[in-house]
Design an enzyme around this catalytic site. Structure first.
Site, short mmCIF file in Angstrom:
data_model
loop_
_atom_site.label_atom_id
_atom_site.label_comp_id
_atom_site.label_asym_id
_atom_site.label_seq_id
_atom_site.Cartn_x
_atom_site.Cartn_y
_atom_site.Cartn_z
N GLU A 59 36.12 8.43 25.57
CA GLU A 59 35.81 7.43 26.63
C GLU A 59 36.95 7.68 27.70
O GLU A 59 38.02 8.41 27.50
CB GLU A 59 35.97 6.11 25.86
CG GLU A 59 34.63 6.01 25.03
CD GLU A 59 34.49 4.73 24.18
OE1 GLU A 59 35.44 3.91 24.38
OE2 GLU A 59 33.70 4.53 23.37
N ALA A 61 38.60 4.94 31.15
CA ALA A 61 38.89 3.78 31.66
C ALA A 61 37.63 3.80 32.80
O ALA A 61 37.24 2.53 33.16
CB ALA A 61 40.39 3.57 32.32
N CYS A 68 30.28 12.05 24.82
CA CYS A 68 29.68 11.76 23.37
C CYS A 68 30.38 12.71 22.64
O CYS A 68 30.74 13.96 22.83
CB CYS A 68 28.16 11.75 23.21
SG CYS A 68 27.44 10.12 23.79
N GLU A 70 28.72 14.63 20.43
CA GLU A 70 27.79 15.61 20.24
C GLU A 70 28.23 16.71 21.46
O GLU A 70 28.23 17.99 21.19
CB GLU A 70 26.40 15.47 20.39
CG GLU A 70 26.14 14.49 19.29
CD GLU A 70 26.13 13.05 19.42
OE1 GLU A 70 27.00 12.69 20.00
OE2 GLU A 70 25.20 12.04 18.94
N CYS A 111 22.20 13.29 24.92
CA CYS A 111 22.67 14.39 23.78
C CYS A 111 21.51 14.98 23.17
O CYS A 111 21.57 16.19 22.58
CB CYS A 111 23.48 13.57 22.74
SG CYS A 111 25.06 13.42 23.41
N1 THU Z 1 28.40 7.98 21.00
C1 THU Z 1 28.48 9.10 20.56
O1 THU Z 1 29.51 9.91 20.93
N2 THU Z 1 27.40 9.58 20.06
C2 THU Z 1 26.21 9.08 19.77
O2 THU Z 1 25.32 9.57 19.25
C3 THU Z 1 26.06 7.81 20.35
C4 THU Z 1 27.16 7.15 21.15
C5 THU Z 1 29.58 7.21 21.69
C6 THU Z 1 29.63 6.83 23.38
C7 THU Z 1 30.50 5.91 23.25
O3 THU Z 1 31.87 6.35 23.22
C8 THU Z 1 30.57 5.06 21.90
O4 THU Z 1 29.62 6.03 21.10
C9 THU Z 1 29.61 3.74 22.10
O5 THU Z 1 28.31 4.08 22.77
#
Ligand code: THU
Length: 154
Positions: A59, A61, A68, A70, A111
């Site tokens: 993530e 700021a 994500c 993936e 993704c």
């Molecule tokens: N997120 C993923 O990394 N993969 C997923 O399949 C769903 C969501 C992450 C994005 C964000 O950092 C956090 O989960 C909340 O949405």
């Protein structure tokens, strides 16, 4: 009178390959940078030659710049020379052990398209919680009628 069918399919039997992917995804999830959502995700891809490539959500700021798990795993695969996804395990759950962690962390829409680039319609996508795999989908189930490299004749 027959019993009602289960609301969702039972978890698939863990194969050694899936167990190895689960371990790699779990380790990556432990490194996730998710201070804003506090939702930790790890993903691990197996390539057809047996390579394993893992990634975590990262993530930022500036919220929209987050990535994500993936996408991180795909980046690791490509950097390592991989071009095909044989199967993937995704583990997602809140960092807070007291929070409700029962939801399925299925890949987001973006993704699904990222995975599609390197998958076949039958590629298994295992969705897990910290305790193990909860459900398995095929690529085509998660992204039917998809647009991919073949649409561009690649
Ligand atoms: N997120 C993923 O990394 N993969 C997923 O399949 C769903 C969501 C992450 C994005 C964000 O950092 C956090 O989960 C909340 O949405």
């Amino acid at each position: 009178m027959t019993a009602n069918p289960p609301a969702s399919p039972p978890p698939p039997a863990a194969t050694p390959a899936v167990a190895g992917l689960f371990a790699a995804a779990s380790a990556a999830r432990g490194q996730a940078h998710a201070p804003y959502s506090r939702f930790l995700v790890g993903a691990a891809i197996r390539t057809p030659d047996g390579g394993i490539f893992a990634g975590a959500n990262v993530e930022n700021a500036a919220y929209p710049q987050g990535q994500c798990a993936e996408a991180s795993a795909i980046g690791a695969m490509v950097a390592g020379g991989g071009k095909r996804i044989a199967e993937i395990v995704i583990i997602g759950a809140p960092a807070d052990p007291a929070a409700d962690a029962s939801g399925l962390c299925t890949p987001c829409g973006g993704c699904r398209q990222r995975l599609r680039e390197f998958a076949t319609p039958g590629t298994p996508i295992h969705v897990a919680g910290p305790e193990g795999v909860r459900a398995t989908f095929t690529m085509d189930q998660l992204l039917p009628f998809s647009f991919g490299p073949d649409n561009l004749s690649f």
